[in-house]
Design a protein around this motif. Structure first.
Motif, PDB file in Angstrom:
ATOM      1  N   LEU A 127      31.229  83.495  60.968  1.00  0.00           N
ATOM      2  CA  LEU A 127      31.713  81.934  61.335  1.00  0.00           C
ATOM      3  C   LEU A 127      32.814  81.887  62.619  1.00  0.00           C
ATOM      4  CD1 LEU A 127      31.659  79.030  61.004  1.00  0.00           C
ATOM      5  CD2 LEU A 127      33.377  80.038  58.548  1.00  0.00           C
ATOM      6  N   SER A 128      32.072  81.260  63.234  1.00  0.00           N
ATOM      7  CA  SER A 128      33.365  81.698  64.782  1.00  0.00           C
ATOM      8  C   SER A 128      34.685  80.835  64.622  1.00  0.00           C
ATOM      9  CB  SER A 128      33.152  80.804  65.742  1.00  0.00           C
ATOM     10  OG  SER A 128      33.242  79.615  66.132  1.00  0.00           O
ATOM     11  N   HIS A 129      34.807  79.409  63.423  1.00  0.00           N
ATOM     12  CA  HIS A 129      35.994  78.884  63.056  1.00  0.00           C
ATOM     13  C   HIS A 129      35.469  77.393  62.432  1.00  0.00           C
ATOM     14  CE1 HIS A 129      34.204  76.743  67.004  1.00  0.00           C
ATOM     15  NE2 HIS A 129      35.466  75.206  66.492  1.00  0.00           N
ATOM     16  N   ALA A 130      36.692  76.793  62.079  1.00  0.00           N
ATOM     17  CA  ALA A 130      37.162  75.796  61.069  1.00  0.00           C
ATOM     18  C   ALA A 130      36.412  74.793  61.249  1.00  0.00           C
ATOM     19  CB  ALA A 130      37.578  75.997  60.174  1.00  0.00           C
ATOM     20  N   HIS A 131      35.672  74.114  62.589  1.00  0.00           N
ATOM     21  CA  HIS A 131      36.020  72.682  63.063  1.00  0.00           C
ATOM     22  C   HIS A 131      34.393  72.138  62.088  1.00  0.00           C
ATOM     23  CE1 HIS A 131      38.405  72.331  66.990  1.00  0.00           C
ATOM     24  NE2 HIS A 131      38.690  71.399  65.774  1.00  0.00           N
ATOM     25  N   ILE A 132      34.197  71.590  61.714  1.00  0.00           N
ATOM     26  CA  ILE A 132      33.049  70.746  61.244  1.00  0.00           C
ATOM     27  C   ILE A 132      31.820  71.337  61.131  1.00  0.00           C
ATOM     28  CG2 ILE A 132      31.920  68.688  60.246  1.00  0.00           C
ATOM     29  CD1 ILE A 132      33.375  70.103  58.182  1.00  0.00           C
ATOM     30  N   ASP A 133      32.002  70.993  63.407  1.00  0.00           N
ATOM     31  CA  ASP A 133      30.213  71.615  63.442  1.00  0.00           C
ATOM     32  C   ASP A 133      29.662  72.641  63.381  1.00  0.00           C
ATOM     33  OD1 ASP A 133      32.412  71.878  65.833  1.00  0.00           O
ATOM     34  OD2 ASP A 133      30.965  71.471  67.239  1.00  0.00           O
ATOM     35  N   HIS A 134      30.867  73.904  63.649  1.00  0.00           N
ATOM     36  CA  HIS A 134      30.498  74.895  63.382  1.00  0.00           C
ATOM     37  C   HIS A 134      30.860  75.583  61.846  1.00  0.00           C
ATOM     38  CE1 HIS A 134      30.918  76.361  67.943  1.00  0.00           C
ATOM     39  NE2 HIS A 134      31.531  74.729  68.261  1.00  0.00           N
ATOM     40  N   CYS A 135      30.837  74.917  60.742  1.00  0.00           N
ATOM     41  CA  CYS A 135      31.323  75.304  59.545  1.00  0.00           C
ATOM     42  C   CYS A 135      30.691  74.485  58.391  1.00  0.00           C
ATOM     43  CB  CYS A 135      32.846  75.921  59.228  1.00  0.00           C
ATOM     44  SG  CYS A 135      33.172  73.645  58.705  1.00  0.00           S
ATOM     45  N   GLY A 136      30.541  72.871  59.321  1.00  0.00           N
ATOM     46  CA  GLY A 136      29.955  72.104  58.178  1.00  0.00           C
ATOM     47  C   GLY A 136      29.061  71.840  57.170  1.00  0.00           C
ATOM     48  N   ASN A 137      28.367  72.852  57.115  1.00  0.00           N
ATOM     49  CA  ASN A 137      26.726  73.063  56.785  1.00  0.00           C
ATOM     50  C   ASN A 137      27.296  74.363  55.802  1.00  0.00           C
ATOM     51  OD1 ASN A 137      24.496  71.769  55.175  1.00  0.00           O
ATOM     52  ND2 ASN A 137      23.228  71.637  57.061  1.00  0.00           N
ATOM     53  N   LEU A 138      27.923  75.034  55.697  1.00  0.00           N
ATOM     54  CA  LEU A 138      27.850  76.240  54.715  1.00  0.00           C
ATOM     55  C   LEU A 138      27.746  76.070  53.229  1.00  0.00           C
ATOM     56  CD1 LEU A 138      31.046  78.155  56.486  1.00  0.00           C
ATOM     57  CD2 LEU A 138      28.308  79.049  56.269  1.00  0.00           C
ATOM     58  N   PRO A 139      27.637  75.031  53.129  1.00  0.00           N
ATOM     59  CA  PRO A 139      27.639  74.525  51.352  1.00  0.00           C
ATOM     60  C   PRO A 139      26.132  74.754  51.352  1.00  0.00           C
ATOM     61  CG  PRO A 139      29.978  73.500  51.570  1.00  0.00           C
ATOM     62  CD  PRO A 139      29.088  73.773  53.127  1.00  0.00           C
ATOM     63  N   GLY A 140      25.627  73.752  52.607  1.00  0.00           N
ATOM     64  CA  GLY A 140      24.355  73.065  52.521  1.00  0.00           C
ATOM     65  C   GLY A 140      23.168  74.663  52.176  1.00  0.00           C
ATOM     66  N   ILE A 141      23.774  75.375  53.186  1.00  0.00           N
ATOM     67  CA  ILE A 141      22.794  75.789  53.447  1.00  0.00           C
ATOM     68  C   ILE A 141      22.804  77.388  51.904  1.00  0.00           C
ATOM     69  CG2 ILE A 141      24.199  78.304  54.291  1.00  0.00           C
ATOM     70  CD1 ILE A 141      22.275  79.080  56.595  1.00  0.00           C
ATOM     71  N   TYR A 142      24.195  77.715  50.976  1.00  0.00           N
ATOM     72  CA  TYR A 142      24.213  78.100  50.393  1.00  0.00           C
ATOM     73  C   TYR A 142      23.091  77.213  48.913  1.00  0.00           C
ATOM     74  CZ  TYR A 142      25.915  79.494  45.075  1.00  0.00           C
ATOM     75  OH  TYR A 142      25.914  80.198  44.426  1.00  0.00           O
ATOM     76  N   LYS A 143      23.415  76.024  49.430  1.00  0.00           N
ATOM     77  CA  LYS A 143      22.510  74.943  48.368  1.00  0.00           C
ATOM     78  C   LYS A 143      20.990  75.494  47.937  1.00  0.00           C
ATOM     79  CE  LYS A 143      22.828  70.757  47.331  1.00  0.00           C
ATOM     80  NZ  LYS A 143      23.395  69.308  46.977  1.00  0.00           N
ATOM     81  N   ALA A 144      20.543  76.260  49.611  1.00  0.00           N
ATOM     82  CA  ALA A 144      19.478  76.370  49.851  1.00  0.00           C
ATOM     83  C   ALA A 144      19.307  77.644  49.601  1.00  0.00           C
ATOM     84  CB  ALA A 144      19.221  75.465  51.503  1.00  0.00           C
ATOM     85  N   GLY A 145      19.424  78.770  49.160  1.00  0.00           N
ATOM     86  CA  GLY A 145      19.821  80.063  48.844  1.00  0.00           C
ATOM     87  C   GLY A 145      20.005  81.012  49.337  1.00  0.00           C
TER      88      GLY A 145
END
Length: 464
Positions: free
Chosen positions: A59-77
């Motif tokens: 992860l390069s930084h914490a703007h939503i267009d760079h980190c915002g779907n981390l919970p989604g990819i966790y939900k996906a496995g």
């Protein structure tokens, strides 16, 4: 080595880039797509790679267009580690929890207003998902080399974009050959307040670089202190208020830093300053904990002032009740509130109270997208709509340009030329930019690239 571009390809949202070697599969960023609701939802719900097969995410930084779907990819496995700097980890958790809260509110609103037999809207993720994915985070300090299994090393350097943002240099062994891959994330600007300039790396075989402002030059960084001093004195003379819509992450902290300097220099009248955004307040506490990462000018200030974000007269507002009481004040004050484009959040309530009074000043300090309330204020339209009610715009509107945290073409050329050195760059991929910006940057750096820069489209793969 194979690189596939799943987001921020030909656009400036949804940063996701997959790197595959004979032994590893990892993702650079996992950002939210933002834009039209239906299209963004479709992209955010469905990953083009298989999350279960990923070894790691960087992860390069914490703007939503760079980190915002981390919970989604966790939900996906996805169950691998997520590597980032310590400051990015703290900011990302705050931003993701806020994103989950906003999604829940949107889902409730849309479910109440849908017509016919449409199924209820559901958030893409909730706060429990955020909590679970944050357990996967492993932090790396700047300039600390980390070896991921055998055959891959990564080192993070200060990108100068926001607090904690990182440039990444990978050394990857693939098919018996060591390849140097550099990912810029979002490249920052030189000579900006608080943050260091982007660290000048040298030597690279493969570059994945941003191109957001590849076709323009920013105006010189304005004398923000001078503007703030003048505006606050004018409001004080007229017994008016100063409303500053500000993004919570970065821009709010910049403004408070300048106000702190002005107070220390005895250049302001005695007026209260309210930072009225719970999100901004949480993020400012992170900035306080990581003041050691700030630039030399900020460090010199810290020698005399142990906190850059506190001074006599400033108040960080938490509750809605406190926020509402500000509007009852019949005296000059400065109100810094989110959102930065005036579309939501507490700033809309303050604008509704102040926009029609000619004694007040609205200070716009960031880009205002088309059709937003912020853009209408900048355009000085005669009437603006807030909460579905028309208000005459009588308050004075001022704008400060030049505070963008993205490198422009001048800074990009400086950084990319330093990276290329005498050897040049073998493979260059320009991402995170609209087509015109990416193409302009490609033309300007063509002479330092051993092969013509490529502007990938979403879903395209390349063997390097």
């Amino acid at each position: 080595m194979k690189i596939t571009f799943y987001g921020a390809a030909g656009e400036v949202t949804g940063s996701q880039h997959l790197v595959e070697t004979e032994r590893h599969r990892f993702l650079l960023d996992c950002g939210f797509f933002q834009g039209h609701r239906a299209e963004s939802r479709e992209k955010n719900e469905h990953f083009l790679c298989d999350p279960k097969d990923l070894d790691a995410i960087f992860l390069s930084h914490a703007h939503i267009d760079h980190c915002g779907n981390l919970p989604g990819i966790y939900k996906a496995g996805f169950r691998g580690p997520i590597f980032c700097t310590p400051a990015t980890a703290e900011i990302a958790e705050i931003m993701l929890r806020d994103s989950a809260k906003i999604q829940a509110e949107d889902a409730r609103y849309l479910s109440k207003h849908i017509k016919g037999s449409h199924p209820p809207f559901e958030p893409l993720y909730d706060e429990d998902d955020v909590e679970m994915v944050m357990k996967r985070v492993e932090t790396l300090e700047y300039r600390e080399t980390h070896e991921l299994d055998r055959g891959i090393k990564v080192t993070m350097y200060d990108a100068g974009h926001i607090l904690g943002s990182a440039l990444m240099r990978f050394e990857i062994e693939d098919e018996g050959e060591i390849k140097r891959l550099v990912f810029t994330g979002d490249l920052g600007r030189r000579n900006m307040p608080l943050l260091h300039d982007p660290f000048p790396l040298q030597g690279c075989d493969i570059l994945i670089g941003e191109s957001t402002y590849g076709n323009r030059t920013h105006p010189p960084a304005p004398d923000v202190k001078h503007h703030l001093e003048r505006i606050i004195h004018e409001a004080f003379k007229n017994k008016g208020k100063v409303i500053i819509p500000a993004f919570s992450n970065g821009r709010t902290q910049q403004v408070v830093y300048y106000l702190n300097e002005l107070v220390n220099e005895n250049k302001l009248p005695s007026v209260p300053v309210f930072v009225d955004s719970p999100l901004s307040n949480r993020l400012t506490k992170v900035y306080e904990r990581y003041q050691h990462l700030l630039d030399a000018t900020a460090q010199r200030t810290l020698m005399d002032d142990d906190n850059l974000y506190h001074f006599p007269g400033i108040r960080y507002v938490q509750s809605r009740e406190e926020s509402m009481k500000i509007n009852d004040l019949d005296e000059t004050c400065v109100i810094i509130a989110a959102s930065g484009m005036c579309e939501s959040g507490r700033v809309t309530h303050h604008l509704a109270q102040c926009v029609s009074d000619e004694k007040n000043i609205i200070l716009i300090i960031g880009f205002q997208a088309q059709h937003t309330l912020g853009r209408k204020l900048v355009e000085k339209q005669k009437y603006v709509k807030i909460f579905n009610k028309e208000f005459p715009l009588r308050a004075k509107v001022e704008k400060i340009n030049g505070l963008s945290g993205h490198a422009d073409i001048v800074d990009m050329k400086w950084w990319y030329e330093h990276l290329a050195g005498d050897e040049g760059i073998n493979h260059t991929f320009l991402v995170h930019g609209e087509p015109d910006s990416a193409q302009a940057l490609a033309e300007s750096i063509r002479d330092i690239c051993n092969e013509s820069p490529i502007i990938p489209e979403r879903g395209q793969s390349f063997e390097v």
